[in-house]
Design an enzyme around this catalytic site. Structure first.
Site, PDB file in Angstrom:
ATOM      1  N   ALA A  54       0.833  -1.211   0.000  1.00 49.32           N
ATOM      2  CA  ALA A  54       0.000   0.000   0.000  1.00 49.32           C
ATOM      3  C   ALA A  54       0.866   1.258   0.000  1.00 49.32           C
ATOM      4  O   ALA A  54       0.585   2.222  -0.732  1.00 49.32           O
ATOM      5  CB  ALA A  54      -0.918  -0.013   1.217  1.00 49.32           C
TER       6      ALA A  54
ATOM      7  N   GLY B  71       6.657  -2.070  15.714  1.00 49.61           N
ATOM      8  CA  GLY B  71       5.999  -1.865  17.010  1.00 49.61           C
ATOM      9  C   GLY B  71       6.741  -0.856  17.869  1.00 49.61           C
ATOM     10  O   GLY B  71       7.462   0.010  17.358  1.00 49.61           O
ATOM     11  N   ASP B  72       6.554  -1.041  19.144  1.00 54.54           N
ATOM     12  CA  ASP B  72       7.099  -0.150  20.159  1.00 54.54           C
ATOM     13  C   ASP B  72       8.582   0.220  19.970  1.00 54.54           C
ATOM     14  O   ASP B  72       8.940   1.399  19.898  1.00 54.54           O
ATOM     15  CB  ASP B  72       6.993  -0.928  21.477  1.00 54.54           C
ATOM     16  CG  ASP B  72       6.575  -0.042  22.590  1.00 54.54           C
ATOM     17  OD1 ASP B  72       6.170   1.081  22.301  1.00 54.54           O
ATOM     18  OD2 ASP B  72       6.680  -0.483  23.748  1.00 54.54           O
TER      19      ASP B  72
ATOM     20  N   MET C 148       1.800 -15.688  22.801  1.00 58.20           N
ATOM     21  CA  MET C 148       2.785 -14.599  22.814  1.00 58.20           C
ATOM     22  C   MET C 148       2.244 -13.345  23.501  1.00 58.20           C
ATOM     23  O   MET C 148       1.035 -13.160  23.612  1.00 58.20           O
ATOM     24  CB  MET C 148       3.233 -14.274  21.393  1.00 58.20           C
ATOM     25  CG  MET C 148       4.345 -15.181  20.918  1.00 58.20           C
ATOM     26  SD  MET C 148       5.012 -14.634  19.342  1.00 58.20           S
ATOM     27  CE  MET C 148       6.539 -15.577  19.326  1.00 58.20           C
TER      28      MET C 148
ATOM     29  N   ASP D 211       0.916  -8.132  18.931  1.00 60.30           N
ATOM     30  CA  ASP D 211       0.550  -7.878  20.338  1.00 60.30           C
ATOM     31  C   ASP D 211      -0.625  -6.907  20.507  1.00 60.30           C
ATOM     32  O   ASP D 211      -1.254  -6.881  21.557  1.00 60.30           O
ATOM     33  CB  ASP D 211       1.752  -7.308  21.103  1.00 60.30           C
ATOM     34  CG  ASP D 211       2.896  -8.301  21.217  1.00 60.30           C
ATOM     35  OD1 ASP D 211       2.646  -9.512  21.048  1.00 60.30           O
ATOM     36  OD2 ASP D 211       4.039  -7.873  21.467  1.00 60.30           O
TER      37      ASP D 211
ATOM     38  N   ARG E  18       2.488   1.602  -3.538  1.00 64.93           N
ATOM     39  CA  ARG E  18       1.564   1.995  -4.611  1.00 64.93           C
ATOM     40  C   ARG E  18       0.984   3.390  -4.376  1.00 64.93           C
ATOM     41  O   ARG E  18       0.803   4.147  -5.332  1.00 64.93           O
ATOM     42  CB  ARG E  18       0.455   0.944  -4.744  1.00 64.93           C
ATOM     43  CG  ARG E  18       1.028  -0.405  -5.197  1.00 64.93           C
ATOM     44  CD  ARG E  18       0.213  -1.033  -6.274  1.00 64.93           C
ATOM     45  NE  ARG E  18       0.918  -2.156  -6.866  1.00 64.93           N
ATOM     46  CZ  ARG E  18       0.380  -3.341  -7.113  1.00 64.93           C
ATOM     47  NH1 ARG E  18      -0.876  -3.570  -6.804  1.00 64.93           N
ATOM     48  NH2 ARG E  18       1.087  -4.295  -7.700  1.00 64.93           N
TER      49      ARG E  18
HETATM   50  O1  F6P Z   1       6.266  -8.258  19.805  1.00 59.16           O
HETATM   51  C1  F6P Z   1       5.882  -9.368  19.083  1.00 59.16           C
HETATM   52  C2  F6P Z   1       6.361 -10.633  19.729  1.00 59.16           C
HETATM   53  O2  F6P Z   1       5.894 -11.730  18.982  1.00 59.16           O
HETATM   54  C3  F6P Z   1       5.984 -10.808  21.204  1.00 59.16           C
HETATM   55  O3  F6P Z   1       4.657 -11.246  21.395  1.00 59.16           O
HETATM   56  C4  F6P Z   1       7.012 -11.782  21.659  1.00 59.16           C
HETATM   57  O4  F6P Z   1       7.203 -11.685  23.042  1.00 59.16           O
HETATM   58  C5  F6P Z   1       8.235 -11.359  20.900  1.00 59.16           C
HETATM   59  O5  F6P Z   1       7.777 -10.673  19.754  1.00 59.16           O
HETATM   60  C6  F6P Z   1       9.166 -12.474  20.508  1.00 59.16           C
HETATM   61  O6  F6P Z   1      10.244 -11.929  19.828  1.00 59.16           O
HETATM   62  P1  F6P Z   1      11.358 -12.767  19.048  1.00 59.16           P
HETATM   63  O7  F6P Z   1      10.718 -13.326  17.809  1.00 59.16           O
HETATM   64  O8  F6P Z   1      12.409 -11.772  18.726  1.00 59.16           O
HETATM   65  O9  F6P Z   1      11.791 -13.844  19.966  1.00 59.16           O
END
Ligand code: F6P
Length: 340
Positions: free
Chosen positions: A39, A119-120, A187, A145, A42
């Site tokens: 997305a 993410g974060d 996770m 997450d 494009r």
């Molecule tokens: O942030 C995504 C995530 O899948 C988390 O839920 C999990 O704790 C972490 O990444 C695992 O990270 P890695 O693949 O680097 O072990």
């Protein structure tokens, strides 16, 4: 959509400044990242911009792994899990030397602005980088997450949720056949949303999440009363970040305290990160990808695109990384009410 044009030739003066944007994925991959790359690419091309993909996230930026992206390069990827640009958790980008190298590479490739999908941690890096160097950055939340502040939704969450539900439904068959209690770890190091919603969706007896200690009492009650008196099997969903220490540790403690129970553990692991994205993830990724390019064209920087009440919104990186997406207390209450 924000992409209004306001001059005679259809291109606003601001929009002329931007010529080439870079796009990359960073941190843990999530299903739907490819749909977002598509997305962004494009949308940018349709506005007359050039696009480069940066492979392996910030690490690739430091190492100069830049590739041109054309419309055909992102063809046929909307349904693919993972990320065609690869991803990484870059330690070098945490250093000022690393970030300087990354910036010099961006200049070398004439990249005017960046879209980061992650993410974060990825947005924390983006915040620092954009404070040090004059490079506009816009983020698209991509993590299974769903823990980012300011957005109801992050790309990959719906697919992961459905993966967990499908796996646990299967485990329930064998749990029920043998009359066992299964502790199933999903996770979420610091976030229990995936555990909570999947637990509700599979009808779990107990759901242990980092955000709520009360659930430990529910587990005690279930073990003391529910299981022995009326249950023949049981599912306990454990978020990996739960403070009792993950499914293996909890199952060990439970087995020591209740040696009569037939206990098993299943850790779903990285199966949750893969697979073809659901329709919801593909649509969310597409909406956010287009909105990210619009935001850059509108001279926005240091913001994350979010979805709030089905509308795209802009959330400053500073807020997105500092604050946390809180757990909906109603969901915890719902779980309590229905588990009589
Ligand atoms: O942030 C995504 C995530 O899948 C988390 O839920 C999990 O704790 C972490 O990444 C695992 O990270 P890695 O693949 O680097 O072990």
């Amino acid at each position: 959509m924000n992409s209004k044009v306001n001059t005679e030739n259809g291109v606003s003066p601001k929009r002329k400044k931007l010529q080439k944007i870079g796009v990359f994925t960073s941190g843990g991959d999530a299903p739907g990242m490819n749909a977002a790359i598509r997305a962004v690419t494009r949308a940018a091309l349709s506005h007359g911009l050039q696009v480069v993909g940066i492979r392996h996230g910030y690490q690739g930026m430091i190492e100069g792994q830049f590739i041109s992206l054309h419309s055909s390069d992102v063809s046929g990827i909307i349904n693919q899990g993972g990320t065609i640009l690869k991803t990484a958790r870059s330690k070098d980008f945490l250093t000022s030397e690393g970030r300087e190298k990354a910036y010099l590479n961006l200049k070398k490739h004439d990249v005017d602005a960046l879209v980061v999908i992650g993410g974060d941690g990825s947005f924390t890096g983006a915040l620092v980088f954009s404070q040090e160097y004059d490079i506009p950055m816009v983020g698209i939340p991509g993590t299974i997450d769903n823990d980012m502040f300011g957005t109801d939704y992050t790309i990959g969450y719906d697919t992961a949720l459905n993966t967990v539900v499908e796996a646990v439904d299967k485990i329930k068959d064998t749990a029920s056949s043998h009359g066992r209690i299964f502790f199933i770890e999903v996770m979420g190091r610091e976030a229990g949303l995936l555990a909570l919603n999947s637990g509700i969706a599979v009808g779990a007896e107990v759901i242990l999440i980092p955000e709520s200690k009360e659930q430990h009492e529910e587990l005690k009650k279930f073990l003391a009363k529910g299981y022995k008196t009326k249950e023949t099997s049981g599912i306990v969903i454990v978020a990996e970040g739960d403070e009792m220490g993950g499914a293996i540790k909890i199952a060990q403690t439970v087995t020591e305290e209740h040696p009569d129970l037939d206990v098993r553990v299943s850790i779903l692991g990285h199966i949750q990160r893969g697979g073809s994205p659901t329709a919801k993830d593909r649509v969310a990724a597409t909406r956010m990808g287009v909105a990210a390019v619009d935001a850059l064209l509108d001279d926005q920087k240091s913001i994350m695109i979010g979805l709030k009440n089905e509308k795209t919104v802009h959330v400053p990186f500073s807020k997105a990384v500092k604050l946390h997406h809180s757990i909906d207390e109603d969901l915890i209450e719902i779980q309590r009410v229905i588990n009589i």
